[in-house]
Design a protein around this motif. Structure first.
Motif, PDB file in Angstrom:
ATOM      1  N   THR A 128      26.459  -3.304 -22.203  1.00 28.50           N
ATOM      2  CA  THR A 128      27.497  -2.308 -22.474  1.00 28.50           C
ATOM      3  C   THR A 128      27.703  -1.368 -21.293  1.00 28.50           C
ATOM      4  O   THR A 128      28.824  -0.919 -21.044  1.00 28.50           O
ATOM      5  CB  THR A 128      27.132  -1.491 -23.725  1.00 28.50           C
ATOM      6  OG1 THR A 128      25.797  -0.980 -23.592  1.00 28.50           O
ATOM      7  CG2 THR A 128      27.200  -2.364 -24.976  1.00 28.50           C
ATOM      8  N   SER A 129      26.635  -1.046 -20.570  1.00 33.84           N
ATOM      9  CA  SER A 129      26.719  -0.203 -19.371  1.00 33.84           C
ATOM     10  C   SER A 129      25.645  -0.652 -18.400  1.00 33.84           C
ATOM     11  O   SER A 129      24.534  -1.000 -18.811  1.00 33.84           O
ATOM     12  CB  SER A 129      26.477   1.278 -19.705  1.00 33.84           C
ATOM     13  OG  SER A 129      27.422   1.786 -20.610  1.00 33.84           O
ATOM     14  N   GLY A 135      28.330  -3.868 -16.063  1.00 36.47           N
ATOM     15  CA  GLY A 135      28.646  -3.806 -17.480  1.00 36.47           C
ATOM     16  C   GLY A 135      29.491  -4.993 -17.877  1.00 36.47           C
ATOM     17  O   GLY A 135      30.313  -5.480 -17.103  1.00 36.47           O
ATOM     18  N   GLU A 176      26.073   8.289 -13.973  1.00 36.75           N
ATOM     19  CA  GLU A 176      25.984   7.016 -14.696  1.00 36.75           C
ATOM     20  C   GLU A 176      24.636   6.351 -14.467  1.00 36.75           C
ATOM     21  O   GLU A 176      23.977   5.889 -15.411  1.00 36.75           O
ATOM     22  CB  GLU A 176      27.127   6.107 -14.256  1.00 36.75           C
ATOM     23  CG  GLU A 176      27.172   4.751 -14.949  1.00 36.75           C
ATOM     24  CD  GLU A 176      27.658   4.812 -16.382  1.00 36.75           C
ATOM     25  OE1 GLU A 176      27.818   3.751 -16.985  1.00 36.75           O
ATOM     26  OE2 GLU A 176      27.866   5.930 -16.907  1.00 36.75           O
ATOM     27  N   ARG A 205      31.213   3.100 -25.237  1.00 37.68           N
ATOM     28  CA  ARG A 205      30.501   1.927 -24.742  1.00 37.68           C
ATOM     29  C   ARG A 205      29.347   1.569 -25.684  1.00 37.68           C
ATOM     30  O   ARG A 205      29.430   0.612 -26.428  1.00 37.68           O
ATOM     31  CB  ARG A 205      30.039   2.173 -23.304  1.00 37.68           C
ATOM     32  CG  ARG A 205      31.208   2.057 -22.334  1.00 37.68           C
ATOM     33  CD  ARG A 205      30.806   2.277 -20.907  1.00 37.68           C
ATOM     34  NE  ARG A 205      30.676   3.700 -20.597  1.00 37.68           N
ATOM     35  CZ  ARG A 205      30.264   4.166 -19.423  1.00 37.68           C
ATOM     36  NH1 ARG A 205      29.911   3.317 -18.475  1.00 37.68           N
ATOM     37  NH2 ARG A 205      30.213   5.464 -19.188  1.00 37.68           N
ATOM     38  N   LEU A 239      21.457   6.049 -17.367  1.00 30.45           N
ATOM     39  CA  LEU A 239      20.989   4.732 -17.799  1.00 30.45           C
ATOM     40  C   LEU A 239      19.495   4.555 -17.552  1.00 30.45           C
ATOM     41  O   LEU A 239      18.812   3.883 -18.333  1.00 30.45           O
ATOM     42  CB  LEU A 239      21.790   3.637 -17.096  1.00 30.45           C
ATOM     43  CG  LEU A 239      23.255   3.542 -17.544  1.00 30.45           C
ATOM     44  CD1 LEU A 239      24.020   2.551 -16.687  1.00 30.45           C
ATOM     45  CD2 LEU A 239      23.355   3.167 -19.022  1.00 30.45           C
ATOM     46  N   GLY A 261      20.377  -0.721 -17.300  1.00 28.98           N
ATOM     47  CA  GLY A 261      21.513  -0.633 -18.195  1.00 28.98           C
ATOM     48  C   GLY A 261      21.121  -0.601 -19.651  1.00 28.98           C
ATOM     49  O   GLY A 261      19.938  -0.539 -20.011  1.00 28.98           O
TER      50      GLY A 261
END
Length: 804
Positions: free
Chosen positions: A751-752, A736, A662, A675, A666, A764
């Protein structure tokens, strides 16, 4: 005896608030040949004993808009039908006892600003002014939500039913559905009618809104409707000083309780941390009309004790009625909506997890639009019935899970929270090896997956701040960026599409051109007719008439259904193969040391796929990355996965998990389905037009809508855009959902987000809204901040990712 017609265009099964809402909205859309069947009387199941709370603000924008519509409908319905719904816009107060809850409330207030909903952070004293019966000595603060309301569920159901009848729908009560008729055709299985104790009715469409009976009905035709009933409790008190019809709703989630006024007294209910499951879905009594279960004061005491703490006068107040009514809950606490995979024309609207009244208006409209249009018209991914697989419909598993799920309503919604019950379901062939290496597991589509690797005895912790596992994830990120790491990505969905029609079918459903040489891999979306996202995946041509598709772990059923609906026959090979991601600048030399094959830049370029041998094991290696480094995804037979994994680890690769993925993706600005990529967004807003065939001449599903969108925006550029950002300070932790501000004004939502070890702060992606074109120049000329639980931090926003 009910006089049923021989046929109806649509038969809705279930006369609760959801079923009547679906019938009402179908007739509003012009489908008037609608028959609703109810085994008892309208509203006699779960609906009649619901508390009737309507709180529009939800965790997602799509969920918020759905309940917003419900509130608007309930407020206006009486004028149309001349039947009151009992709706009153009284507002709502949510109080906090703990610092962790206050962080949640501050984040909730920021969400409200992102969705343009009124919400105010207030002091305990102000909260008491808004809700005088409570004591506030132990509170840290509260929020005030002016848009909250309450409604009479039975009156609402009758009003919706009258509205449906006025446009031609027929409603038959005391008709019990006992089965369905199904036919096989060129497009697969299709429902053709409903069998009842009063005869058979032919139908083009059947809508299963049978509440806690919905699973048993789905089982009759092989449709997965994963829900299970739990006992749900509340009491109605005698008169309480300060209670009046316009008293706001009050929620005390740290005490697991909610309160609303009723006839001068209070409804006192809640969601206890450990629920009490009721009978299995295939063992529900009949008849069961306007019935309650036995009182259980011992189980209710955990709620009543907290209610007495909040409202001391209840010590001296009598109880008018104890309600113990069963309600159905789903494995993830989200309801079930949509057309069932594998049975065309069979729709589901059930499993509302005690928010059926609030959701019914919007859910009924969304389901009716889906039926009429042939596909959803909004982002319903989070509630889509296709998010579950058949193995998740086991009654024993559901019973275990429902005991945990009910309590999540008022639990602190920790970021990255993993459910604990009903595990494990599916394990990678590497599970024992990664567990021995210190893996701390999460779960997706039933798969146990390493989130992060920790020292002996470590456990996942949850926090709004930086968690204890962050340094471990940081080390995994550094290894991936500077050396080599291995990821167990076995949970990826994997499908084979083969045969003489394979290419033509994929050329239509894939927005990118997949007519590439054998051994090439293409990154592509599936788009719908509106030109927005239905999936995000890679397609590898493995032969002249054969393709391998690799997609998200969570979307297996959804993807396969989408392909089948568009005439593409796919074989699910997810469980047959493990996937090892070997990533990092040393990945080439590591794999070359374990393999006789050519791993050089010239011999193995990016986006190519080869059959190779690693550690003596034949497998498929695809040079593709979701972390932005040199690397390969190794697709290996499950039986051989351990040998390959051990060889890679012996070569010095560091074990790494999904938390690291993750963060790494990003830093590179890679989007994720669900997302950044949703059915509300298309490739132009996502910045991914390059991943479509729009520059070419070939037609594909969604092309016309995409071209029209591009033409409409040609003069000014996109008014919504997915952008990358970096927080300038290393102090805050983002998860997020945070509010993005531009020159001090709300402009979008994260969103993330995750900690970026290489960048040295959180990074992000966010969905930015703008009155003008979103360009590199316009972003550079603005001051952006992110709201982290009420604290604002400067961020650098750009179209390019920080490590692009």
């Amino acid at each position: 005896m009910a006089d049923l017609p021989a046929r109806a265009r649509v038969v809705v099964v279930g006369g609760g608030v959801v079923g009547t809402s679906v019938a009402y909205h179908l007739t509003r859309l012009g489908w008037t040949d609608v028959l609703l069947l109810e085994q008892g009387s309208l509203s006699c199941g779960t609906t009649w004993h619901a508390a009737g709370l309507v709180g529009p603000l939800r965790a997602s924008e799509s969920g918020t808009r759905l309940v917003q519509y419900s509130a608007e409908l309930y407020a206006s319905l009486e004028a149309e039908t001349c039947l009151a719904t009992g709706y009153r816009n009284v507002g709502g107060v949510i109080v906090a006892r703990t610092p962790e809850r206050m962080v949640q409330l501050r984040r909730t207030a920021a969400n409200a600003a992102a969705y343009d909903l009124p919400c105010e952070l207030v002091s305990p004293a102000r909260a008491q002014e808004l809700w005088p019966p409570m004591q506030v000595d132990d509170l840290l603060g509260a929020i005030w939500l002016p848009g909250d309301g309450k409604v009479n569920p039975t009156d609402l159901t009758q009003s919706l039913a009258r509205g449906a009848r006025q446009r031609g729908a027929r409603i038959a009560e005391r008709v019990r559905v006992t089965g369905f008729t199904v036919a096989d055709g060129a497009a697969g299985r299709r429902v053709t009618g409903v069998v009842s104790d009063h005869g058979t009715v032919e139908a083009e469409v059947v809508v299963n809104c049978a509440g806690q009976w919905a699973k048993a009905l789905g089982d009759l035709v092989g449709v997965t409707v994963p829900l299970h009933s739990a006992e749900h409790f509340y009491v109605v008190t005698e008169a309480v000083p300060g209670a009046h019809p316009d008293l706001p709703i009050m929620r005390d989630p740290d005490g697991w309780t909610y309160f609303k006024e009723e006839t001068g007294g209070l409804v006192v209910g809640g969601f206890e941390p450990e629920a009490k499951p009721w009978r299995a879905p295939d063992d529900l009594p009949h008849p069961f009309e306007f019935q309650l279960l036995e009182e259980d004061w011992e189980h209710f005491s955990v709620l009543m004790d907290q209610a007495l703490l909040r409202i001391p006068v209840l010590e001296e107040t009598g109880i008018r009625k104890f309600y113990n009514g069963p309600e159905s809950f789903t494995p993830d606490n989200q309801f079930l909506l949509g057309e069932a995979p594998g049975l065309r024309g069979f729709f589901v609207g059930a499993g509302f997890n005690s928010v059926g009244i609030a959701s019914a208006g919007g859910a009924g409209r969304a389901l009716a639009e889906w039926i009429v249009s042939g596909e959803p018209q909004d982002d319903l991914v989070g509630v889509d019935v296709r998010r579950f697989a058949p193995f998740q419909a086991d009654n024993g598993w559901l019973r275990s899970r429902v005991a945990e799920v009910l309590g999540l309503h008022y639990a602190v919604p920790w970021p990255n929270r993993e459910l604990e019950t009903g595990r494990p379901q599916r394990r990678s062939p590497l599970h024992e090896r990664t567990a021995a290496a210190g893996a701390l597991f999460g779960t997706r589509m039933g798969w146990e997956r390493p989130n992060v690797f920790g020292p002996p005895g470590a456990r996942l912790d949850y926090s709004w701040e930086k968690p204890a596992w962050l340094p471990w994830s940081g080390a995994e990120q550094r290894a991936t960026r500077t050396d080599a790491a291995v990821f167990d990505q076995t949970s990826f969905s994997k499908y084979v599409v083969a045969g003489p029609d394979a290419l033509a079918g994929l050329q239509w459903v894939c927005a990118a051109d997949v007519d590439v040489p054998v051994g090439c891999c293409v990154y592509t979306p599936f788009l719908n007719e509106r030109g927005t996202y239905e999936a995000d995946l890679t397609v590898t041509r493995t032969g002249p008439e054969e393709f391998l598709l690799v997609s998200s772990s969570a979307t297996t059923v959804r993807d396969l259904d989408w392909l089948a609906r568009h005439g593409v026959a796919a074989q699910d090979v997810t469980e047959a193969y493990a996937v090892l991601g070997v990533m990092g600048p040393r990945s080439r030399s590591l794999l070359a040391s374990r393999s006789p094959d050519d791993w050089s830049e010239e011999g193995f370029p990016f986006a190519t796929s080869r059959e190779v041998t690693v550690a003596g094991v034949p497998l498929r290696a695809t040079r593709m990355t979701y972390v932005g480094e040199l690397g390969w995804e190794l697709l290996v037979a499950a039986s051989d996965a351990v040998a390959v994994y051990e060889a890679v680890r012996a070569g010095g690769a560091t074990d790494a998990g999904y938390y690291a993925i993750e963060s790494l993706r990003l830093e590179k600005g890679y989007r994720a389905f669900g997302r950044e990529l949703t059915p509300d967004l298309g490739p132009i807003e996502a910045g991914l037009v390059f991943a479509t065939g729009l520059a070419g001449d070939g037609d594909f599903l969604g092309r016309s809508a995409l071209e029209a969108h591009r033409a409409a925006l040609a003069a000014g550029g996109p008014r919504r855009r997915v952008v990358s950002f970096v927080v300038e300070s290393p102090e805050p932790m983002l998860w997020g959902g945070e509010l993005l501000l531009r020159d001090g004004h709300p402009t979008g939502q994260v969103t993330s987000a995750a900690w970026g070890e290489t960048v040295g702060s959180c990074v992000g992606l966010a969905l930015l809204r703008s009155d003008g074109a979103v360009t590199a120049e316009s972003l550079a000329g603005a001051a952006f901040e992110v709201d982290v639980a009420g604290e604002r931090y400067p961020v650098r926003v750009a179209l390019r990712a920080p490590l692009a």
